[in-house]
Each structure stands twice: as structure tokens, then as C-alpha cells.
Design a protein around this motif. Sequence first.
Motif, PDB file in Angstrom:
ATOM      1  N   SER A  38       1.103  -1.050  -0.171  1.00  0.00           N
ATOM      2  CA  SER A  38      -0.021   0.016   0.016  1.00  0.00           C
ATOM      3  C   SER A  38       1.103   1.214  -0.067  1.00  0.00           C
ATOM      4  CB  SER A  38      -0.541  -0.280   1.402  1.00  0.00           C
ATOM      5  OG  SER A  38      -0.039   0.234   2.490  1.00  0.00           O
ATOM      6  N   LEU A  39       1.591   1.197  -0.406  1.00  0.00           N
ATOM      7  CA  LEU A  39       3.100   2.758  -0.298  1.00  0.00           C
ATOM      8  C   LEU A  39       3.647   2.304  -1.533  1.00  0.00           C
ATOM      9  CD1 LEU A  39       4.741   2.596   3.057  1.00  0.00           C
ATOM     10  CD2 LEU A  39       2.617   3.660   2.151  1.00  0.00           C
ATOM     11  N   VAL A  40       3.731   3.832  -2.089  1.00  0.00           N
ATOM     12  CA  VAL A  40       4.330   3.814  -3.375  1.00  0.00           C
ATOM     13  C   VAL A  40       6.119   4.935  -3.141  1.00  0.00           C
ATOM     14  CG1 VAL A  40       4.539   5.088  -5.548  1.00  0.00           C
ATOM     15  CG2 VAL A  40       2.575   3.575  -4.707  1.00  0.00           C
ATOM     16  N   LEU A  41       6.237   4.907  -3.765  1.00  0.00           N
ATOM     17  CA  LEU A  41       7.919   5.521  -3.388  1.00  0.00           C
ATOM     18  C   LEU A  41       7.940   6.279  -4.335  1.00  0.00           C
ATOM     19  CD1 LEU A  41      10.273   6.307  -2.250  1.00  0.00           C
ATOM     20  CD2 LEU A  41      11.755   4.533  -2.846  1.00  0.00           C
ATOM     21  N   THR A  42       7.880   7.618  -5.455  1.00  0.00           N
ATOM     22  CA  THR A  42       8.717   8.245  -6.227  1.00  0.00           C
ATOM     23  C   THR A  42       8.930   9.767  -5.882  1.00  0.00           C
ATOM     24  OG1 THR A  42       7.266   9.109  -7.903  1.00  0.00           O
ATOM     25  CG2 THR A  42       6.175   9.551  -5.997  1.00  0.00           C
ATOM     26  N   ASN A  43       9.744  10.388  -6.887  1.00  0.00           N
ATOM     27  CA  ASN A  43       9.909  11.656  -6.837  1.00  0.00           C
ATOM     28  C   ASN A  43       9.280  12.729  -6.390  1.00  0.00           C
ATOM     29  OD1 ASN A  43      11.764  10.362  -9.197  1.00  0.00           O
ATOM     30  ND2 ASN A  43      12.813  11.156  -7.578  1.00  0.00           N
ATOM     31  N   SER A  44       9.978  13.885  -5.460  1.00  0.00           N
ATOM     32  CA  SER A  44       8.255  14.611  -5.399  1.00  0.00           C
ATOM     33  C   SER A  44       8.000  15.868  -6.523  1.00  0.00           C
ATOM     34  CB  SER A  44       9.239  15.630  -4.123  1.00  0.00           C
ATOM     35  OG  SER A  44       8.050  16.504  -2.737  1.00  0.00           O
ATOM     36  N   HIS A  45       8.884  15.720  -6.902  1.00  0.00           N
ATOM     37  CA  HIS A  45       8.989  16.923  -8.026  1.00  0.00           C
ATOM     38  C   HIS A  45       7.851  15.735  -9.010  1.00  0.00           C
ATOM     39  CE1 HIS A  45      12.162  14.122 -10.563  1.00  0.00           C
ATOM     40  NE2 HIS A  45      10.956  14.454 -11.252  1.00  0.00           N
ATOM     41  N   VAL A  46       7.445  14.829  -8.738  1.00  0.00           N
ATOM     42  CA  VAL A  46       6.662  14.422  -9.692  1.00  0.00           C
ATOM     43  C   VAL A  46       4.743  14.272  -9.728  1.00  0.00           C
ATOM     44  CG1 VAL A  46       5.769  12.184 -10.064  1.00  0.00           C
ATOM     45  CG2 VAL A  46       8.333  11.848 -10.477  1.00  0.00           C
ATOM     46  N   ILE A  47       4.894  14.485  -7.935  1.00  0.00           N
ATOM     47  CA  ILE A  47       3.602  14.828  -7.425  1.00  0.00           C
ATOM     48  C   ILE A  47       3.129  16.534  -7.385  1.00  0.00           C
ATOM     49  CG2 ILE A  47       2.324  14.469  -5.657  1.00  0.00           C
ATOM     50  CD1 ILE A  47       2.784  12.306  -6.727  1.00  0.00           C
ATOM     51  N   GLY A  48       2.469  17.529  -8.189  1.00  0.00           N
ATOM     52  CA  GLY A  48       1.532  18.651  -7.669  1.00  0.00           C
ATOM     53  C   GLY A  48       1.845  18.945  -6.445  1.00  0.00           C
ATOM     54  N   ARG A  49       2.118  20.051  -6.107  1.00  0.00           N
ATOM     55  CA  ARG A  49       1.680  20.745  -5.107  1.00  0.00           C
ATOM     56  C   ARG A  49       0.931  21.336  -4.242  1.00  0.00           C
ATOM     57  NH1 ARG A  49       6.730  19.708  -2.727  1.00  0.00           N
ATOM     58  NH2 ARG A  49       5.901  20.382  -0.063  1.00  0.00           N
ATOM     59  N   GLU A  50       0.132  20.490  -3.280  1.00  0.00           N
ATOM     60  CA  GLU A  50      -1.635  20.073  -2.760  1.00  0.00           C
ATOM     61  C   GLU A  50      -2.133  21.932  -2.970  1.00  0.00           C
ATOM     62  OE1 GLU A  50      -5.347  18.127  -0.612  1.00  0.00           O
ATOM     63  OE2 GLU A  50      -3.179  17.411  -0.186  1.00  0.00           O
ATOM     64  N   GLU A  51      -1.258  22.613  -2.450  1.00  0.00           N
ATOM     65  CA  GLU A  51      -1.749  24.042  -1.806  1.00  0.00           C
ATOM     66  C   GLU A  51      -1.252  24.775  -3.131  1.00  0.00           C
ATOM     67  OE1 GLU A  51       2.622  23.120  -0.667  1.00  0.00           O
ATOM     68  OE2 GLU A  51       1.403  21.947  -0.086  1.00  0.00           O
ATOM     69  N   ASN A  52      -1.291  24.498  -4.238  1.00  0.00           N
ATOM     70  CA  ASN A  52      -1.894  25.394  -5.267  1.00  0.00           C
ATOM     71  C   ASN A  52      -2.674  24.848  -5.949  1.00  0.00           C
ATOM     72  OD1 ASN A  52       1.317  26.482  -4.729  1.00  0.00           O
ATOM     73  ND2 ASN A  52       2.063  24.999  -5.939  1.00  0.00           N
ATOM     74  N   TYR A  53      -3.357  24.204  -5.331  1.00  0.00           N
ATOM     75  CA  TYR A  53      -4.782  23.705  -6.738  1.00  0.00           C
ATOM     76  C   TYR A  53      -6.123  23.609  -5.539  1.00  0.00           C
ATOM     77  CZ  TYR A  53      -1.791  21.612  -9.588  1.00  0.00           C
ATOM     78  OH  TYR A  53      -0.217  21.856 -10.816  1.00  0.00           O
ATOM     79  N   LYS A  54      -7.156  24.360  -6.316  1.00  0.00           N
ATOM     80  CA  LYS A  54      -8.019  24.239  -5.700  1.00  0.00           C
ATOM     81  C   LYS A  54      -8.536  22.665  -5.371  1.00  0.00           C
ATOM     82  CE  LYS A  54     -11.875  26.191  -8.593  1.00  0.00           C
ATOM     83  NZ  LYS A  54     -12.528  27.268  -9.118  1.00  0.00           N
ATOM     84  N   SER A  55      -9.079  21.665  -6.278  1.00  0.00           N
ATOM     85  CA  SER A  55      -8.812  20.632  -5.952  1.00  0.00           C
ATOM     86  C   SER A  55      -7.388  19.822  -6.129  1.00  0.00           C
ATOM     87  CB  SER A  55     -10.149  19.959  -6.674  1.00  0.00           C
ATOM     88  OG  SER A  55     -10.273  20.152  -8.107  1.00  0.00           O
ATOM     89  N   PHE A  56      -7.547  18.541  -5.600  1.00  0.00           N
ATOM     90  CA  PHE A  56      -6.404  18.291  -6.144  1.00  0.00           C
ATOM     91  C   PHE A  56      -6.022  16.538  -5.683  1.00  0.00           C
ATOM     92  CE2 PHE A  56      -2.340  16.762  -4.679  1.00  0.00           C
ATOM     93  CZ  PHE A  56      -1.021  16.947  -6.433  1.00  0.00           C
ATOM     94  N   GLU A  57      -5.804  15.881  -7.122  1.00  0.00           N
ATOM     95  CA  GLU A  57      -6.316  14.007  -6.670  1.00  0.00           C
ATOM     96  C   GLU A  57      -5.037  13.537  -7.217  1.00  0.00           C
ATOM     97  OE1 GLU A  57      -9.260  11.451  -9.405  1.00  0.00           O
ATOM     98  OE2 GLU A  57     -10.900  12.243  -7.255  1.00  0.00           O
ATOM     99  N   VAL A  58      -4.788  12.305  -7.045  1.00  0.00           N
ATOM    100  CA  VAL A  58      -3.625  11.596  -6.729  1.00  0.00           C
ATOM    101  C   VAL A  58      -4.270  10.633  -6.635  1.00  0.00           C
ATOM    102  CG1 VAL A  58      -1.091  11.252  -6.760  1.00  0.00           C
ATOM    103  CG2 VAL A  58      -2.002  13.310  -6.540  1.00  0.00           C
ATOM    104  N   ASN A  59      -3.467   9.668  -8.426  1.00  0.00           N
ATOM    105  CA  ASN A  59      -4.023   8.067  -8.558  1.00  0.00           C
ATOM    106  C   ASN A  59      -2.288   7.528  -9.198  1.00  0.00           C
ATOM    107  OD1 ASN A  59      -7.014   7.880  -8.021  1.00  0.00           O
ATOM    108  ND2 ASN A  59      -6.904   9.715  -9.987  1.00  0.00           N
ATOM    109  N   ALA A  60      -2.784   6.190  -8.568  1.00  0.00           N
ATOM    110  CA  ALA A  60      -1.965   5.102  -9.134  1.00  0.00           C
ATOM    111  C   ALA A  60      -1.709   4.300 -10.550  1.00  0.00           C
ATOM    112  CB  ALA A  60      -1.015   4.644  -7.900  1.00  0.00           C
ATOM    113  N   ARG A  61      -1.572   3.591 -10.836  1.00  0.00           N
ATOM    114  CA  ARG A  61      -2.198   2.618 -11.823  1.00  0.00           C
ATOM    115  C   ARG A  61      -0.212   1.476 -11.785  1.00  0.00           C
ATOM    116  NH1 ARG A  61      -4.335   7.152 -13.838  1.00  0.00           N
ATOM    117  NH2 ARG A  61      -6.639   6.519 -14.078  1.00  0.00           N
TER     118      ARG A  61
END
Length: 139
Positions: A38-61
Motif C-alpha cells: 500500500s505504499l509507492v515511492l516516487t520523486n517529490s517533483h513528480v507530484i504537484g503541490r496540493e496547496e497550489n490547487y483548488k482541488s487535487f487528486e493523485v492516483n496510481a496504476r
Amino acid sequence: MQIAARYNVRTVHVQYVGVLYNDKQEVGGGSGLLIGDSLVLTNSHVIGREENYKSFEVNARLGSRNANPIKVTAIHRDDARDLALLELSQPVGNSGGASRCPMPVIDDNQQAPMGTQLYLLGYPLDLDLSISSGLISNQ
């Protein structure tokens, strides 16, 4: 191809969708590695910063960009090391028969000296899973 066949079930396509405050949508993402179930390791730069968005969702495939998405419920960042640990909303179980990270942690430079060949699985840009090879050129 044996490398891709063995480890593609642990290679994750990470994607975020954010709606900016001006209502424009941004989509981005990259690659990650499934650790445990249930954990995924990635780079921080891959994921946008949630505070920059009105709505924000992250998914993994897992294994393919076309696989069913699994919602990411938490993001833990270490920006100094450019790492992010993503928590999945549901465990994926025994993914492909591998119950843990497929590679041992190498913390001794002598275990993988400069010149050691390595293989990388990932989702470059908007492409499907690819494999690349390279050499360790710096410790």
C-alpha cells in the motif's frame, strides 16, 4: 524482457490532476515503485503541490497506464532528497507474487561500484512502461 516481465507489476504510473484557482486543469505525473502492498515511492517533483490547487487528486496504476486507478490518500515528502511516499487507499495484495520491494537496499558503495550496469523501468512523459539500461557513473 525478463526484467520487465518480472518487475512491471511493482512499477507504478503516478498521475495527479489539479484544478487551479483560475479553473484551469493541470495533469502531471511519472513513475513510482510499489513497496509492500500500500505504499509507492516516487520523486517529490513528480507530484504537484496540493496547496497550489483548488482541488487535487493523485492516483496510481500498477503495471500499465491503462490499469484501474487506485486513489492516493496521503503524500509524505522529503523535498531535500526529492522523495515522496504515497499511501494507497487500498492494499493491492500480493502483486504478481512479490510481497515486498523487489530490490535490496544498497547502502555500501562497494556493492554497486561505479560502472555497475543497471536497468530502469518507468513511464517517461506520456508513454507506456519502458525499460532503459545504464551504468552507475557517480556515487
